[in-house]
Design an enzyme around this catalytic site. Structure first.
Site, PDB file in Angstrom:
ATOM      1  N   LYS A 206       0.840  -1.195   0.000  1.00 22.26           N
ATOM      2  CA  LYS A 206       0.000   0.000   0.000  1.00 22.26           C
ATOM      3  C   LYS A 206       0.882   1.256   0.000  1.00 22.26           C
ATOM      4  CE  LYS A 206      -3.451   2.133   2.990  1.00 22.26           C
ATOM      5  NZ  LYS A 206      -4.311   1.924   4.153  1.00 22.26           N
ATOM      6  N   GLU A 212      11.086  -4.377   3.952  1.00 26.05           N
ATOM      7  CA  GLU A 212      11.218  -5.807   3.610  1.00 26.05           C
ATOM      8  C   GLU A 212      10.739  -6.052   2.172  1.00 26.05           C
ATOM      9  OE1 GLU A 212       9.728  -4.446   6.208  1.00 26.05           O
ATOM     10  OE2 GLU A 212       9.855  -5.691   8.014  1.00 26.05           O
ATOM     11  N   GLY A 267      -4.581  -2.195   5.441  1.00 23.55           N
ATOM     12  CA  GLY A 267      -3.803  -3.322   4.911  1.00 23.55           C
ATOM     13  C   GLY A 267      -4.389  -4.669   5.284  1.00 23.55           C
ATOM     14  N   ARG A 268      -4.756  -4.833   6.554  1.00 26.85           N
ATOM     15  CA  ARG A 268      -5.223  -6.166   7.001  1.00 26.85           C
ATOM     16  C   ARG A 268      -6.661  -6.460   6.571  1.00 26.85           C
ATOM     17  NH1 ARG A 268      -3.827  -2.753  10.921  1.00 26.85           N
ATOM     18  NH2 ARG A 268      -5.405  -1.916  12.351  1.00 26.85           N
ATOM     19  N   GLU A 353      -3.422  -6.733  15.452  1.00 27.92           N
ATOM     20  CA  GLU A 353      -2.963  -5.433  14.952  1.00 27.92           C
ATOM     21  C   GLU A 353      -4.096  -4.401  15.067  1.00 27.92           C
ATOM     22  OE1 GLU A 353       0.292  -4.879  11.799  1.00 27.92           O
ATOM     23  OE2 GLU A 353      -1.499  -4.361  10.678  1.00 27.92           O
ATOM     24  N   HIS A 384      -2.682 -33.336  19.329  1.00 29.64           N
ATOM     25  CA  HIS A 384      -1.520 -34.148  19.706  1.00 29.64           C
ATOM     26  C   HIS A 384      -0.355 -33.281  20.147  1.00 29.64           C
ATOM     27  CE1 HIS A 384      -3.480 -37.838  18.465  1.00 29.64           C
ATOM     28  NE2 HIS A 384      -4.042 -37.089  17.533  1.00 29.64           N
ATOM     29  N   LYS A 512      10.045  -0.345  13.620  1.00 28.56           N
ATOM     30  CA  LYS A 512      10.417  -0.079  12.221  1.00 28.56           C
ATOM     31  C   LYS A 512      11.477   1.018  12.158  1.00 28.56           C
ATOM     32  CE  LYS A 512       6.311  -0.585   9.294  1.00 28.56           C
ATOM     33  NZ  LYS A 512       5.306   0.163   8.555  1.00 28.56           N
TER      34      LYS A 512
HETATM   35  O1  F6P Z   1       2.998  -4.302   9.877  1.00 32.05           O
HETATM   36  C1  F6P Z   1       2.585  -3.009   9.642  1.00 32.05           C
HETATM   37  C2  F6P Z   1       1.945  -2.841   8.303  1.00 32.05           C
HETATM   38  O2  F6P Z   1       1.768  -1.481   8.115  1.00 32.05           O
HETATM   39  C3  F6P Z   1       0.626  -3.581   8.156  1.00 32.05           C
HETATM   40  O3  F6P Z   1      -0.428  -2.931   8.726  1.00 32.05           O
HETATM   41  C4  F6P Z   1       0.541  -3.715   6.684  1.00 32.05           C
HETATM   42  O4  F6P Z   1      -0.403  -4.658   6.335  1.00 32.05           O
HETATM   43  C5  F6P Z   1       1.954  -4.106   6.353  1.00 32.05           C
HETATM   44  O5  F6P Z   1       2.738  -3.347   7.245  1.00 32.05           O
HETATM   45  C6  F6P Z   1       2.386  -3.900   4.937  1.00 32.05           C
HETATM   46  O6  F6P Z   1       2.322  -2.572   4.543  1.00 32.05           O
HETATM   47  P1  F6P Z   1       2.433  -2.156   3.021  1.00 32.05           P
HETATM   48  O7  F6P Z   1       1.293  -2.770   2.288  1.00 32.05           O
HETATM   49  O8  F6P Z   1       2.382  -0.672   3.012  1.00 32.05           O
HETATM   50  O9  F6P Z   1       3.750  -2.671   2.492  1.00 32.05           O
END
Ligand code: F6P
Length: 547
Positions: A206, A212, A267-268, A353, A384, A512
């Site tokens: 987003k 990452e 995002g979630r 979150e 188990h 972060k």
């Molecule tokens: O972990 C934090 C977060 O902002 C989430 O809420 C989000 O889903 C994820 O990182 C990925 O963010 P982006 O889609 O901006 O890469």
């Protein structure tokens, strides 16, 4: 806004929790033969049985009063109509609009977002058809066989969980791979067997700033460009889903290859948008629409059913009852269908979150316990491993059991064994077995009195452990859409009751930011003096070992 703990229903529930301390669900079932009928709801694609909770008519009535005192219905209206209920980020929360499948205008800041959504869906359809039918070709003219979706958190978990859940519905004309971890092992292992001529990368982010994802995207770009001498390779192999067009273009992806995301989709909660593109590619666009329809069915239920018959409202109230009033600190999610093996990972982000916070809307510290730790595993594997704890530990862990009437992969004899366990577990967790019964059973089996005296207390199960049972007809795009939406609205209601801003995630920012500055230190070899002695020593140890 009144502090929740001062509401009369809150006080009532506190008293009820105290009074119910010694009540056993066995007795509640014994005195009310209609308990299941009263405490279960049948929806088009699933049944929710919540009768195995430590609740009475009085508890349910008080929980409903709490929902009313907290104005859940008003807040629901605000969410669906585009009020900026994510007030710390000044954003609307409209993931429900993504699946409303309507042409009815919905205006947000002067923009008709219905048009944006429908345009995005059309673009997704054209694109998925092209790739799936072999009309979208790679730089050497070969058809695409593999999709590599790069993203993390909400830009990964939803699509990957649904891809896994619905793999039986794929025609497998495309393989879909997911890369989320910045540990190079994942992308290296993913790319090793693939042919760059036939791979399409989807960079889902987003913000298009997540380090990452950007690191993995750059590695993917290098991998592709080192395999091709064609200047147009990137446009044939890189797609982005993002709300940050400028960053995408700076990265080198063409504007036509960008699928929109908007700030009004968290995002979630984003798998319903173009973030769900890998799902549509894997299953075909029609099945993606069925997923949206399943979610929309629950949206309609959530908006129209009275609170007393409203499944997400009830799930949220039960969570508040079990955690805030009865003191449970964790909640297990136990799917029995193998395809749902990523469900608890997905729900961890969705619930924790969203509501893993301790500041109220007014900015005050929340004194009462909020949401539990969400965890879980495929139920049979859990039986188990950790079910011992669920049955006999001192900590009560409310659990949701999720299963299906029919298997998506019927193999003779398997489903009945699976479901026998499914039903047995919730009964055992609720009913337990007392010492008298343990002794009778052991005696009947011919054990000596000495042995019985030694082991009887170890075999006692106190029971009285709350569970919800969600029984789907069968895993399908529609039922999975419904299941996810059910939990999404549960989380929304939980947030309203607990007075939590469910749609921001400030708690991920501190780590972060620190990671960014530590990364600089690792690159330059200069450890900052600002760290605590533990962090400083760990960094020095790491750097020395690396040399
Ligand atoms: O972990 C934090 C977060 O902002 C989430 O809420 C989000 O889903 C994820 O990182 C990925 O963010 P982006 O889609 O901006 O890469």
């Amino acid at each position: 806004m009144k502090n929740r703990a001062l509401l009369s229903s809150w006080q009532k529930l506190k008293n009820l929790a105290e009074q119910n301390k010694n009540v056993h669900m066995n007795d509640l079932f014994a005195i009310d033969k209609q308990r299941f009928e009263k405490l279960s709801i049948e929806l088009p694609s699933l049944l929710l049985d919540y009768s195995k909770n430590l609740i009475t008519d009085e508890t349910m009535a008080s929980l409903m009063s709490l929902a009313r005192e907290c104005e859940v219905e008003g807040w629901r209206e605000k969410m669906f109509s585009g009020n900026k209920i994510n007030f710390t980020e000044n954003r609307a929360v409209l993931h429900t609009a993504l699946r409303s499948r309507t042409s009815k205008p919905l205006n947000l800041d002067g923009v008709n977002i219905t048009d944006d959504i429908n345009n995005s869906l059309s673009k997704m359809k054209i694109f998925t058809d092209k790739v799936r039918q072999g009309q979208w070709l790679g730089f050497s003219g070969k058809r695409i066989t593999d999709i590599v979706s790069i993203g993390v958190g909400g830009s990964n978990l939803g699509p990957q969980m649904v891809t896994e859940a619905l793999h039986q519905y794929s025609d497998h004309c495309l393989n879909v791979h997911y890369v989320s971890n910045v540990d190079g092992t994942q992308i290296a292992d993913t790319l090793r067997p693939l042919n760059p001529e036939k791979v399409l990368f989807i960079i889902s982010s987003k913000t298009f700033t997540t380090s990452e994802t950007m690191t993995n995207a750059k590695t993917a770009l290098k991998w592709l460009t080192s395999a091709s001498f064609d200047d147009t390779a990137v446009e044939k192999h890189f797609i982005a889903v993002s709300a940050n067009k400028e960053n995408v273009i700076n990265f080198g992806i063409k504007a036509e290859n960008i699928f929109d995301m908007w700030d009004w989709v968290g995002g979630r909660f984003s798998l319903w948008s173009a973030i769900g593109l890998p799902i549509a590619l894997y299953l075909g666009f029609e099945k993606f629409l069925e997923l949206l329809d399943g979610a929309n069915e629950i949206d309609q239920h959530f908006c129209n059913a009275p609170l007393e018959e409203n499944a997400p409202v009830i799930l949220a109230l039960l969570s508040v009852w079990n955690c805030t009033f009865l003191g449970a600190q964790s909640q297990a999610l136990l799917p029995y269908d193998q395809p749902l093996h990523m469900l608890s990972a997905y729900m961890q982000q969705a619930e924790m979150e969203s509501n893993g916070k301790s500041v109220s809307w007014e900015g005050d510290s929340i004194e009462y316990p909020t949401v539990p730790t969400i965890w879980g595993e495929i139920g049979i594997n859990g039986q188990h491993a950790f079910y011992q704890y669920l049955h006999q530990s001192n900590n009560i862990v409310p659990a949701d059991f999720i299963g299906s009437v029919e298997s998506v992969t019927p193999v003779q004899g398997h489903h009945e064994t699976l479901m026998a366990n499914f039903f047995a577990q919730t009964q055992a967790l609720m009913a337990g077995v007392d010492e008298e019964q343990v002794r009778i059973d052991l005696k009947a089996k011919g054990y000596t009195q000495e042995y019985i005296d030694k082991v009887a207390s170890h075999k006692v199960h106190k029971g009285n452990r709350p569970t919800n049972t969600i029984l789907m007809e069968r895993i399908s795009p529609k039922s999975i859409g419904s299941l996810i939406a059910l939990y999404e609205h549960k989380i929304f209601v939980q947030g309203i009751i607990l007075q939590i801003c469910s749609f921001d995630q400030w708690g991920v920012e501190l780590g972060k930011g620190l990671a960014n500055s530590i990364q600089q230190e690792l690159l330059t070899g200069q450890v900052s003096h600002k760290h605590d002695s533990s962090t400083k020593s760990l960094l020095k140890y790491y750097m020395n070992k690396k040399k």
